[in-house]
Scaffold this motif. Sequence first.
Motif, PDB file in Angstrom:
ATOM      1  N   SER B 114     -30.541  84.756   8.425  1.00  0.00           N
ATOM      2  CA  SER B 114     -29.901  85.414   9.580  1.00  0.00           C
ATOM      3  C   SER B 114     -30.308  84.803  11.041  1.00  0.00           C
ATOM      4  O   SER B 114     -30.896  83.717  10.918  1.00  0.00           O
ATOM      5  N   GLY B 115     -29.576  85.066  12.002  1.00  0.00           N
ATOM      6  CA  GLY B 115     -29.469  83.938  13.344  1.00  0.00           C
ATOM      7  C   GLY B 115     -30.897  83.995  13.667  1.00  0.00           C
ATOM      8  O   GLY B 115     -31.062  83.020  14.398  1.00  0.00           O
ATOM      9  N   VAL B 116     -31.802  85.102  13.515  1.00  0.00           N
ATOM     10  CA  VAL B 116     -33.111  84.976  14.373  1.00  0.00           C
ATOM     11  C   VAL B 116     -33.838  83.789  13.746  1.00  0.00           C
ATOM     12  O   VAL B 116     -34.507  83.099  14.522  1.00  0.00           O
ATOM     13  N   TYR B 117     -33.872  83.661  12.499  1.00  0.00           N
ATOM     14  CA  TYR B 117     -34.598  82.478  11.944  1.00  0.00           C
ATOM     15  C   TYR B 117     -34.042  81.300  12.568  1.00  0.00           C
ATOM     16  O   TYR B 117     -34.954  80.421  12.764  1.00  0.00           O
ATOM     17  N   PHE B 118     -32.750  81.111  12.510  1.00  0.00           N
ATOM     18  CA  PHE B 118     -32.321  79.933  13.122  1.00  0.00           C
ATOM     19  C   PHE B 118     -32.712  79.459  14.890  1.00  0.00           C
ATOM     20  O   PHE B 118     -33.310  78.440  14.948  1.00  0.00           O
ATOM     21  N   VAL B 119     -32.577  80.444  15.617  1.00  0.00           N
ATOM     22  CA  VAL B 119     -33.322  80.526  16.792  1.00  0.00           C
ATOM     23  C   VAL B 119     -34.647  80.099  16.749  1.00  0.00           C
ATOM     24  O   VAL B 119     -34.963  79.161  17.568  1.00  0.00           O
ATOM     25  N   ILE B 120     -35.557  80.742  16.014  1.00  0.00           N
ATOM     26  CA  ILE B 120     -36.800  80.350  16.226  1.00  0.00           C
ATOM     27  C   ILE B 120     -37.326  79.258  15.657  1.00  0.00           C
ATOM     28  O   ILE B 120     -37.788  78.327  16.349  1.00  0.00           O
ATOM     29  N   PHE B 121     -36.388  78.728  14.527  1.00  0.00           N
ATOM     30  CA  PHE B 121     -36.671  77.305  14.138  1.00  0.00           C
ATOM     31  C   PHE B 121     -36.209  76.329  15.203  1.00  0.00           C
ATOM     32  O   PHE B 121     -36.818  75.263  15.337  1.00  0.00           O
ATOM     33  N   THR B 122     -35.170  76.449  15.619  1.00  0.00           N
ATOM     34  CA  THR B 122     -34.754  75.526  16.882  1.00  0.00           C
ATOM     35  C   THR B 122     -35.486  75.349  18.061  1.00  0.00           C
ATOM     36  O   THR B 122     -35.793  74.632  18.760  1.00  0.00           O
ATOM     37  N   LEU B 123     -36.107  76.694  18.276  1.00  0.00           N
ATOM     38  CA  LEU B 123     -37.141  76.841  19.538  1.00  0.00           C
ATOM     39  C   LEU B 123     -38.124  75.930  19.609  1.00  0.00           C
ATOM     40  O   LEU B 123     -38.180  75.079  20.695  1.00  0.00           O
ATOM     41  N   GLY B 124     -38.775  75.548  18.402  1.00  0.00           N
ATOM     42  CA  GLY B 124     -39.862  74.669  18.565  1.00  0.00           C
ATOM     43  C   GLY B 124     -39.415  73.080  18.066  1.00  0.00           C
ATOM     44  O   GLY B 124     -40.245  72.389  17.849  1.00  0.00           O
ATOM     45  N   LEU B 125     -38.133  73.064  17.742  1.00  0.00           N
ATOM     46  CA  LEU B 125     -37.714  71.977  16.993  1.00  0.00           C
ATOM     47  C   LEU B 125     -38.337  70.533  17.888  1.00  0.00           C
ATOM     48  O   LEU B 125     -38.732  69.659  17.433  1.00  0.00           O
ATOM     49  N   ALA B 126     -37.811  70.670  19.174  1.00  0.00           N
ATOM     50  CA  ALA B 126     -37.973  69.280  19.988  1.00  0.00           C
ATOM     51  C   ALA B 126     -39.358  69.234  20.011  1.00  0.00           C
ATOM     52  O   ALA B 126     -39.990  68.049  20.167  1.00  0.00           O
TER      53      ALA B 126
END
Lengths: 288, 330, 244
Positions: B114-126
């Motif tokens: 789901s979209g939430v996992y994606f947001v969280i993952f990309t939040l810390g990616l940088a």
Amino acid sequence: MEILITGIVLGGTYALIAVGLTLQYGVARIMNLANGENLVFACFGAFWLWSTFTINPVLGIAIVAPAAFALNWAIYVVMLRPLVNRAKNRGQLEVDSILATFGLMFIAQGIMLLGFGGGYYNYNFLSQPIAILGANYGLNRIVALCAAVVIAGALYVFLTHTRYGTAIRAVAVDPTAAGLVAIDVPRASAFAFALGGALTAASGALLSTFYTFNASMGTLFTMKALIIVIMGGVGDVRGAVIAALLLGITETAVASLIDPGLTLAATYTLFILVLLFRPQGIFGRHMA
Amino acid sequence: MTPLLATITRREAGIAVIGAVMLAAAATLPLFDTGFYLSLALNIAMYVVLCTAWTLFSGPTHYISLASAAFFGIGTYSVALGIETLPFPLLVTIGFVASAVLAGLVGIATLRLSGVYFVIFTLGLAELVRQVVTWAQTNFTRGVGLYVFTDFTEAHIYWMLLGLAAVVYVTGWLVNRSRLGFALRIIGNDETVARHVGINTAMAKVALFMISGGFIGIVGAFLAPRFAYVEPPSAFNPMISFQVVIMALLGGTGRLWAPLLGVIPFTILFDQISANFPNHTSLVIGIAFMSVVYLLPRGVVGLIEDMRRMKRKFRIVWTDDAALGKDPAE
Amino acid sequence: MNAAPILRIEGARKVFGGLVAVNDVSFDVREGELVGLIGPNGSGKTTMLNLVSGALKPTAGTIGLAGARISGRPAHEIARQGVARTFQLVRILPSMTALENVMAGAVFGHMRTWGDDARHVAAALLERVGLAGRGDAMTGSMTYIDQKRLELARALASNPRLLLLDEWLAGLNPSELKLGIDLINEMRNDGRTIIMVEHVMDAIRSLCDRCVVMSSGVKIAEGDVADVLARPEVVSAYLGDDDA
């Protein structure tokens, strides 16, 4: 052994934040990305109480947590409930709440930057060493861990052994069905959201006794808490606690054995493993 | 039905001509000013490309990506690491490929969920990539900072970005009329249906995310010479991710050109704020997020469309009253 | 009717937590057959359909389409193998036109067309289900029966080897029902292989060559419709045990 104990202390703090977040997401269905700012607010609150009124930070929780409860209740009712009401489906609510709480996050950061500047803060509270199994630890860390255990225990008893706690768990499982058995779902959601905020604030007050904090560190904590919530399974308090301890230990191990600069990489490694193999959480059941 | 026609319609040709003229006009700017206005225009051009590339993926799929800063930084680093040994165009290509590969990996791990996992993952990616790069540099190379000396002036970078903007727009248009674009529209409507008509939804999303991420990497590569001195915190600045999201949403994500309407005003505003009230930038971004959610849920474009529809409705009522006329919009 | 089975279900089982929704069900469907899948509410019919279409993966057992195993494959691969379906609660693509909705079925599924070919296929199917000339209509504002027709057209657009209809006739008024039954009948006459989950008994009686009855996840009967519906175990499954 040292790693284990330091890791558990760190994990204990993470656990409270993550439990707070899992209540907010699991029950109120709001992915609150401003929860880290809640934590930082509480850090500053405890700092202010200690430096102005010399109120012990552990006792300061009695002031900070209710204040956070009231603030989060207000945030939920004023800002988030309109989004819940207008959302046509869960996906839209997710996107809206993520964006709204991002806004909240930046506004809170902005306010704190104006109030306290970008500098780092810490203060001395019970900083004398205490020996456990031959190694020295800061007394403040141990006190913080004990307080966290007490708070988490109280929450567990509340959720499993009281009427209202059971109602909240029912909303977490199925809001529609909970509504049908005469549970006031909007009120329970607001309550859970506020309670989650209060828990996070409590952990912030504890964290401030041994951690150097600044106005813009909230996001990092939010992210770790989110990862813990997912690892533990959304809405699962017990899973969140275990995942938090696991993360605390892993981070401490990586920091002391490899490089302190790689803690986030350690967090992400765990996160990726969970996403690939158990996306429903460590204890989560498969959903249809 | 334009996206499915095999040939270019007159309307599309018209838009292409207008776009080319606007681009050409924008390209003349360095002839008039090479100071403040060029600098501002460069920022605008940069965010136009970033936001359009972001919208390419997030528009149809509704996934909020906060990975822009990671891709951007990878592009910057590709250039910074190799500028002494390899030609610039090759480095840009490496930046594109490396960002696309990272996007692919992130996509495979998260886009099934789901979209939430994606947001969280990309939040810390940088932040994650920054930590890894810093660690690798301190352990395996001599220092953390890198110098990027080139002959490029701001005008050169600006022209490169304008060219890239054209490429992104054309790519977006081609994607829209391809099977991939059609698949994504179906996914955006109902992912269950998409799967049951035979669309490999995960692959479609990953493919588009890779295209989007690759373009963002190129922007980072183009900007490296402007930095002159590249360090992990400046290359992987998480604010880039947030600004991209807010500007794109402010403009609207339903149309390829919609982010323009958010980028231009916001970049100018933000430039003024950070010059005059540097401590208030967080507040501004916060308020911008709030206004997008509560006041402009479909962006400036949505507002324009609503106003148009309202106007038409009034007109219909009016003509109906007058002479039971036909819908003037027909 | 000696055609080889196009669909073979062997010991299909689906468990949710502690609940066995489909309990070792086996049956075959031959080419050109219209099989009714019936049973009381909660008997596992829709779950069975979801196992065939790949919406769910079976816990155990195998499902084969024309000899190739499809169980455990993702839904999009099964769709490409030639299984198309409609949904119990009608699912249309609200922001797309009627024509685009149908094209969705023609572009990615068993038959993969694109561009004008896909448009011609879709337009012909719209006409076929009674929506001729409505191609540009926005689907969100269509009536219920029209949305159902649209969904059927989308499923047919991939020229599937097996069509799954999940309570496609549910919720229609009597005159719409007659239209619906006629439409399914036409498809059968075209030689289309169909499994329909249905509660409307008139439709089962008038349309199906054969039917499979499920109750509490178990297949309790299979065979000729009139014969099966008369069996005591089927009657008691529907009406409850009266000899308890």
